[in-house]
Design a protein around this motif. Structure first.
Motif, short mmCIF file in Angstrom:
data_model
loop_
_atom_site.label_atom_id
_atom_site.label_comp_id
_atom_site.label_asym_id
_atom_site.label_seq_id
_atom_site.Cartn_x
_atom_site.Cartn_y
_atom_site.Cartn_z
N VAL A 52 0.75 -0.89 -0.03
CA VAL A 52 -0.19 -0.17 0.46
C VAL A 52 0.89 0.79 -0.06
O VAL A 52 1.63 1.08 0.68
N ALA A 53 1.06 1.82 -1.29
CA ALA A 53 1.59 3.51 -0.86
C ALA A 53 1.13 4.35 -1.38
O ALA A 53 -0.13 5.09 -2.30
N PRO A 54 0.61 5.41 0.15
CA PRO A 54 -0.46 6.44 0.01
C PRO A 54 0.10 7.66 -1.02
O PRO A 54 1.34 7.71 -1.29
N VAL A 105 1.47 7.65 16.39
CA VAL A 105 0.84 8.95 16.38
C VAL A 105 -0.68 8.80 16.87
O VAL A 105 -0.69 7.43 16.56
N LEU A 106 -1.39 10.00 16.86
CA LEU A 106 -3.11 10.25 17.09
C LEU A 106 -3.46 11.04 16.26
O LEU A 106 -2.79 11.97 15.66
N TYR A 107 -4.79 10.57 16.59
CA TYR A 107 -5.33 11.26 14.19
C TYR A 107 -6.47 11.05 15.02
O TYR A 107 -7.51 10.04 16.34
N SER A 108 -7.77 12.05 14.42
CA SER A 108 -9.17 12.45 14.52
C SER A 108 -9.93 10.96 14.45
O SER A 108 -9.51 10.60 13.90
N GLU A 109 -10.46 11.11 15.46
CA GLU A 109 -11.37 9.53 15.75
C GLU A 109 -12.05 9.27 14.35
O GLU A 109 -12.47 7.78 14.04
N TYR A 110 -12.99 10.38 13.75
CA TYR A 110 -14.10 9.77 12.07
C TYR A 110 -13.14 9.91 11.37
O TYR A 110 -13.40 10.17 10.23
N ALA A 111 -11.86 10.40 10.88
CA ALA A 111 -11.02 10.56 9.65
C ALA A 111 -10.23 8.85 9.44
O ALA A 111 -10.47 8.30 10.36
N GLY A 112 -9.94 9.29 7.42
CA GLY A 112 -9.29 8.51 7.72
C GLY A 112 -10.36 7.11 7.19
O GLY A 112 -11.36 7.28 6.99
N THR A 113 -9.99 5.80 6.25
CA THR A 113 -10.06 5.16 5.36
C THR A 113 -9.47 3.65 5.94
O THR A 113 -8.58 3.34 6.06
N GLU A 114 -10.76 2.90 6.25
CA GLU A 114 -9.78 1.33 7.08
C GLU A 114 -9.71 0.45 6.18
O GLU A 114 -10.10 0.35 5.22
N VAL A 115 -7.93 0.11 6.46
CA VAL A 115 -8.22 -1.36 5.30
C VAL A 115 -7.34 -2.41 6.44
O VAL A 115 -7.01 -2.29 7.05
N ASP A 116 -8.38 -3.34 5.24
CA ASP A 116 -7.54 -4.76 5.82
C ASP A 116 -5.77 -5.27 5.60
O ASP A 116 -5.95 -4.95 4.12
N PHE A 117 -4.98 -5.06 5.65
CA PHE A 117 -3.56 -4.86 5.02
C PHE A 117 -2.14 -6.39 5.90
O PHE A 117 -2.43 -5.39 7.29
N ASP A 119 -3.35 -9.11 7.79
CA ASP A 119 -4.06 -9.38 8.53
C ASP A 119 -3.71 -8.99 9.84
O ASP A 119 -4.09 -9.21 10.79
N GLU A 120 -3.79 -6.99 9.50
CA GLU A 120 -3.75 -6.25 10.17
C GLU A 120 -4.56 -5.09 9.89
O GLU A 120 -4.44 -4.99 8.86
N GLU A 121 -5.63 -4.10 10.52
CA GLU A 121 -6.20 -3.40 11.09
C GLU A 121 -4.99 -1.61 10.61
O GLU A 121 -4.39 -1.73 11.10
N HIS A 122 -5.21 -1.58 9.22
CA HIS A 122 -4.84 0.06 9.48
C HIS A 122 -6.10 1.11 8.67
O HIS A 122 -6.62 0.53 8.37
N ILE A 123 -5.21 2.53 8.69
CA ILE A 123 -5.88 2.67 8.35
C ILE A 123 -5.41 3.94 7.30
O ILE A 123 -3.90 4.64 7.93
N ILE A 124 -5.86 4.85 6.22
CA ILE A 124 -5.38 5.62 4.94
C ILE A 124 -5.71 7.11 5.56
O ILE A 124 -6.47 7.12 5.56
N LEU A 125 -5.23 7.98 6.36
CA LEU A 125 -5.56 9.42 7.08
C LEU A 125 -4.82 10.80 5.74
O LEU A 125 -3.61 10.03 5.31
N LYS A 126 -5.21 11.25 5.48
CA LYS A 126 -4.79 12.95 5.31
C LYS A 126 -3.81 13.39 6.70
O LYS A 126 -3.98 12.99 7.29
N SER A 127 -2.77 13.59 6.03
CA SER A 127 -1.79 14.57 7.25
C SER A 127 -2.40 15.25 8.15
O SER A 127 -1.87 15.69 8.58
N ASP A 128 -3.67 15.96 7.71
CA ASP A 128 -4.24 17.11 8.47
C ASP A 128 -5.27 16.67 9.42
O ASP A 128 -5.16 17.19 10.29
N ASP A 129 -5.14 14.92 9.19
CA ASP A 129 -5.92 14.13 10.44
C ASP A 129 -4.78 14.52 11.23
O ASP A 129 -5.53 13.51 12.21
#
Length: 235
Positions: A52-54, A105-117, A119-129
């Motif tokens: 996964v390459a953001p 990092v700590l990020y906004s609670e309702y930000a980003g898009t979650e993906v399974d990668f 076998d672990e949970e990940h999330i793609i975030l904007k840097s502003d989040d």
């Protein structure tokens, strides 16, 4: 004449039945369409990709696992486990300079898009989040990102002016506190970073419904707010 009336009534009955069947056949596709819209959204699985390459100003974060038990050692069902909003950066795009790979990092609670990668949970975030970088689990050491400010909140009054003790639920939290840490500031349209309006150590007042509230290991209350949420500097 009677035979004619009987045949005519039979003809009308068959016509009505045909019309009813036609209407029902017209309704059937819309019912099937409603069923198809209720399907669960597509979920990308590990078998679908190997990396996964953001892109843009985005980062990929491995989400911290939820605590399976309470502070008292009671096992919690999945529905009761608190959803985490912190994790470790595993990949960043070339446009991101506020965090690096390996940062927690700590990020906004309702930000980003979650993906399974992997076998672990990940999330793609904007840097502003990203709210801030956490060098340790101690909230007081949080390093805010962008135009954000970490504030140690002023303690709420324990009793009224008449001496009546207040319960935790009715204590009114003051909207003031001391600045513990500040971010690097926000970029303007020309790309120049604008400094924040306050410095570490300042006593400030902030908006009532702003920011993210946090609790430190020492039991103290903290809040992270944006520079625009500050109302005044007090002295």
């Amino acid at each position: 004449y009677l035979l004619f009336l009987g045949s005519h009534a039979q003809h009308n009955t068959s016509c009505s039945s045909s019309k009813m069947l036609a209407r029902n056949s017209m309704r059937a596709p819309s019912a099937r369409a409603r069923v198809s819209l209720s399907r669960r959204p597509f979920s990308v699985t590990r078998a679908s990709f190997s990396s996964v390459a953001p892109l843009g100003s985005r980062i990929l974060v491995r989400i911290e696992k939820s605590q399976p038990q309470s502070a008292g050692g009671i096992l919690l069902p999945s529905s009761s486990q608190k959803k985490q909003n912190n994790g470790v950066v595993v990949s960043i795009s070339e446009d991101v300079a506020s965090v690096t790979k390996g940062d927690k990092v700590l990020y906004s609670e309702y930000a980003g898009t979650e993906v399974d990668f992997q076998d672990e949970e990940h999330i793609i975030l904007k840097s502003d989040d990203v709210i801030g970088v956490m060098p340790s689990d101690d909230v007081s050491k949080l390093k805010p990102c962008g135009p954000r400010i970490l504030i140690e909140c002023t303690d709420a009054e324990e009793s009224t002016t008449g001496g009546v003790l207040l319960t935790q639920s009715v204590k009114e939290r003051p909207l003031t506190g001391s600045v513990v840490a500040i971010g690097q500031g926000a970029e303007d349209e020309s790309g120049k970073v604008q400094p924040l309006s306050v410095k570490v150590g300042a006593t400030v007042m902030y908006s009532k419904y702003s920011g993210m509230e946090l609790e430190g290991k020492d039991g103290k209350q903290y809040i992270v707010v944006g520079d625009s949420d500050l109302l005044a500097e007090l002295s």
